[in-house]
Design a protein around this motif. Structure first.
Motif, PDB file in Angstrom:
ATOM      1  N   ASP A   1       0.848  -1.189   0.000  1.00 52.54           N
ATOM      2  CA  ASP A   1       0.000   0.000   0.000  1.00 52.54           C
ATOM      3  C   ASP A   1       0.888   1.245   0.000  1.00 52.54           C
ATOM      4  O   ASP A   1       0.864   2.055   0.923  1.00 52.54           O
TER       5      ASP A   1
ATOM      6  N   GLY B   1       1.644   2.958  -3.286  1.00 53.54           N
ATOM      7  CA  GLY B   1       1.579   3.611  -4.590  1.00 53.54           C
ATOM      8  C   GLY B   1       2.328   2.895  -5.691  1.00 53.54           C
ATOM      9  O   GLY B   1       2.475   3.440  -6.789  1.00 53.54           O
TER      10      GLY B   1
ATOM     11  N   PRO C   1      -3.331  -1.296 -14.105  1.00 48.94           N
ATOM     12  CA  PRO C   1      -4.684  -0.728 -14.050  1.00 48.94           C
ATOM     13  C   PRO C   1      -5.501  -1.033 -15.301  1.00 48.94           C
ATOM     14  O   PRO C   1      -6.722  -1.210 -15.222  1.00 48.94           O
TER      15      PRO C   1
ATOM     16  N   THR D   1     -13.450  -0.304  -8.788  1.00 47.03           N
ATOM     17  CA  THR D   1     -12.857   0.394  -7.640  1.00 47.03           C
ATOM     18  C   THR D   1     -11.339   0.275  -7.648  1.00 47.03           C
ATOM     19  O   THR D   1     -10.616   1.263  -7.465  1.00 47.03           O
ATOM     20  N   GLU D   2     -10.852  -0.936  -7.879  1.00 47.76           N
ATOM     21  CA  GLU D   2      -9.408  -1.159  -7.884  1.00 47.76           C
ATOM     22  C   GLU D   2      -8.751  -0.494  -9.098  1.00 47.76           C
ATOM     23  O   GLU D   2      -7.657   0.059  -9.004  1.00 47.76           O
TER      24      GLU D   2
ATOM     25  N   ASP E   1      -9.735   2.197 -10.658  1.00 50.15           N
ATOM     26  CA  ASP E   1      -9.691   3.630 -10.389  1.00 50.15           C
ATOM     27  C   ASP E   1      -8.534   3.962  -9.450  1.00 50.15           C
ATOM     28  O   ASP E   1      -7.769   4.911  -9.693  1.00 50.15           O
ATOM     29  N   LYS E   2      -8.385   3.181  -8.413  1.00 50.69           N
ATOM     30  CA  LYS E   2      -7.319   3.411  -7.430  1.00 50.69           C
ATOM     31  C   LYS E   2      -5.942   3.383  -8.087  1.00 50.69           C
ATOM     32  O   LYS E   2      -5.133   4.311  -7.908  1.00 50.69           O
ATOM     33  N   PHE E   3      -5.653   2.353  -8.852  1.00 48.51           N
ATOM     34  CA  PHE E   3      -4.326   2.200  -9.439  1.00 48.51           C
ATOM     35  C   PHE E   3      -4.108   3.147 -10.617  1.00 48.51           C
ATOM     36  O   PHE E   3      -2.981   3.562 -10.881  1.00 48.51           O
TER      37      PHE E   3
ATOM     38  N   ARG F   1      -5.219   6.202 -10.743  1.00 44.02           N
ATOM     39  CA  ARG F   1      -4.954   7.525 -10.170  1.00 44.02           C
ATOM     40  C   ARG F   1      -3.506   7.679  -9.706  1.00 44.02           C
ATOM     41  O   ARG F   1      -3.021   8.814  -9.587  1.00 44.02           O
ATOM     42  N   PHE F   2      -2.816   6.589  -9.454  1.00 46.42           N
ATOM     43  CA  PHE F   2      -1.395   6.690  -9.117  1.00 46.42           C
ATOM     44  C   PHE F   2      -0.602   7.345 -10.259  1.00 46.42           C
ATOM     45  O   PHE F   2       0.463   7.907 -10.045  1.00 46.42           O
TER      46      PHE F   2
END
Length: 391
Positions: A48, A50, A77, A94-95, A97-99, A101-102
């Motif tokens: 966790d 980035g 992603p 969801t996942e 989007d998270k990755f 955005r990195f």
């Protein structure tokens, strides 16, 4: 042949064809489920901090993690977005989007190399296609403008490696893949010049980047001021005049995509020629190439599952543009065979949590040989999705 026998024969033939179609779609569904299961395993072990997974080296089980600056950062992603598309499960959205955005800093940073298409379009590009999230669109458009700053009008191509420009303006064949970002941005933003840049890059590459037999160099060096071609190099292949498998794969996929975006027949014709030499020189029974078609130790050379995944996906799309029914059938038959071989004999399974084994990154440098690599997984998953959508 009696009419009664003819009807019976046609019924049996139709049943056979229908069963084959059902088997094919069921098989694709099974492999998509496999990819989802493997990706779920990977999600559990990503730090966790980035970072994103890039490769699992031969003999290891642990992923090598990279930051958003790595050229492969968009593939993970992108895989998550594809799994969301395949399943509709919001977990993947969801996942993804998270990755994705990195990678946002790439849209507001100076261009360090040409890989922004791989990084941003595979992540935010797939995300916008599936969600129409305006934030994603803004990031894509900003990044396209950044990529365009590497275009040299005197040469007619995008500079690939600004940090390796001592010999001249360098352009690598991989760069064809990043033109999709420019085409999309020109159609969805206000900068129409991006379309012209993409077309000019494709034209210049078509004129200079290939040998008379349509095999590709990896790198072309041009004079900065005159635009004159200085030399061709195959840095990641066996030698400068050899056909590096993944380089030819990028070319086939890239020019197929350029035809899709421009509908100019010259690009379609060229894509056919690039595919022809690849398929004609492919001697392996399972259609998974050695890392270089001219590697001296064949058949004891590493294979490259990533090249097979890229080509299989490209051939599916190329077949959709092909009017010659015999050629269309060949492309589809061979692309399905490639995907089937990857599914039967190249899956990672319990070895690690990637999708595929036996990809080769940069053999001359001794880097990522016979291992799992995220871009092999990405294009394998893309090929499966394209097969799923075939009618």
């Amino acid at each position: 042949m009696s009419s009664k026998f003819s009807v019976l024969f046609l019924m049996i033939l139709n049943l056979f064809i229908t069963d084959n179609k059902v088997y094919s779609q069921n098989n694709v569904k099974k492999q998509l489920e496999y990819c989802a299961a493997q990706a779920s395993k990977t999600l559990k072990i990503i730090p966790d901090d980035g970072t994103l997974p890039r490769a699992v080296l031969n003999g290891n089980k642990e992923w090598k993690f990279i930051t958003y600056k790595d050229w492969t950062s968009g593939f993970w992603p992108g895989e998550l977005w594809y799994l969301y598309e395949a399943t509709g499960d919001k977990k993947w959205k969801t996942e993804a989007d998270k990755f994705s955005r990195f990678l946002t800093p790439l849209s507001v940073s100076k261009a360090n190399d040409h890989d922004l298409g791989f990084q941003i379009f595979n992540s935010f590009g797939n995300g916008y296609r599936l969600t129409k999230n305006k934030e994603y669109k803004d990031i894509i458009l900003k990044t396209a403008d950044t990529l365009a700053t590497l275009f040299n009008p005197k040469v007619g191509t995008i500079l690939s490696w600004p940090h390796h420009k001592s010999e001249g303006h360098n352009t690598i064949i991989d760069n064809m893949m990043n033109l999709e970002l420019l085409f999309w941005a020109s159609k969805n933003g206000e900068n129409k010049k991006l379309y012209d840049i993409a077309v000019k890059h494709a034209e210049t590459t078509m004129q200079n980047h290939f040998r008379p037999d349509f095999s590709s160099y990896h790198v072309l060096i041009y004079d900065y001021e005159t635009g004159k071609k200085i030399k061709g190099i195959t840095a990641q292949g066996y030698r400068d005049d050899s056909m590096w498998a993944r380089g030819q794969a990028w070319a086939i996929y890239g020019f197929t995509m350029v035809y899709r975006e421009t509908r100019e027949e010259r690009f379609l014709d060229f894509a056919h020629k690039l595919a022809r030499i690849y398929l004609d020189r492919l001697t392996t029974e399972d259609l998974i190439p050695y890392w270089d078609f001219n590697a001296p130790g064949i058949p004891n050379e590493p294979r490259d599952a990533s090249a097979a995944a890229i080509v299989s996906s490209a051939l599916i799309e190329l077949s959709s543009f092909t009017k010659d029914e015999k050629l269309k059938t060949e492309y589809l038959t061979k692309s399905k065979k490639m995907v089937q071989s990857l599914s039967d004999s190249y899956q990672s399974g319990d070895v690690n949590s990637a999708f595929l084994l036996h990809a080769t990154g940069h053999k001359p440098a001794g880097s990522e040989i016979d291992c799992s690599i995220n871009y092999a997984d990405y294009y394998y998953l893309e090929a499966l999705l394209r097969l799923q959508k075939l009618k």
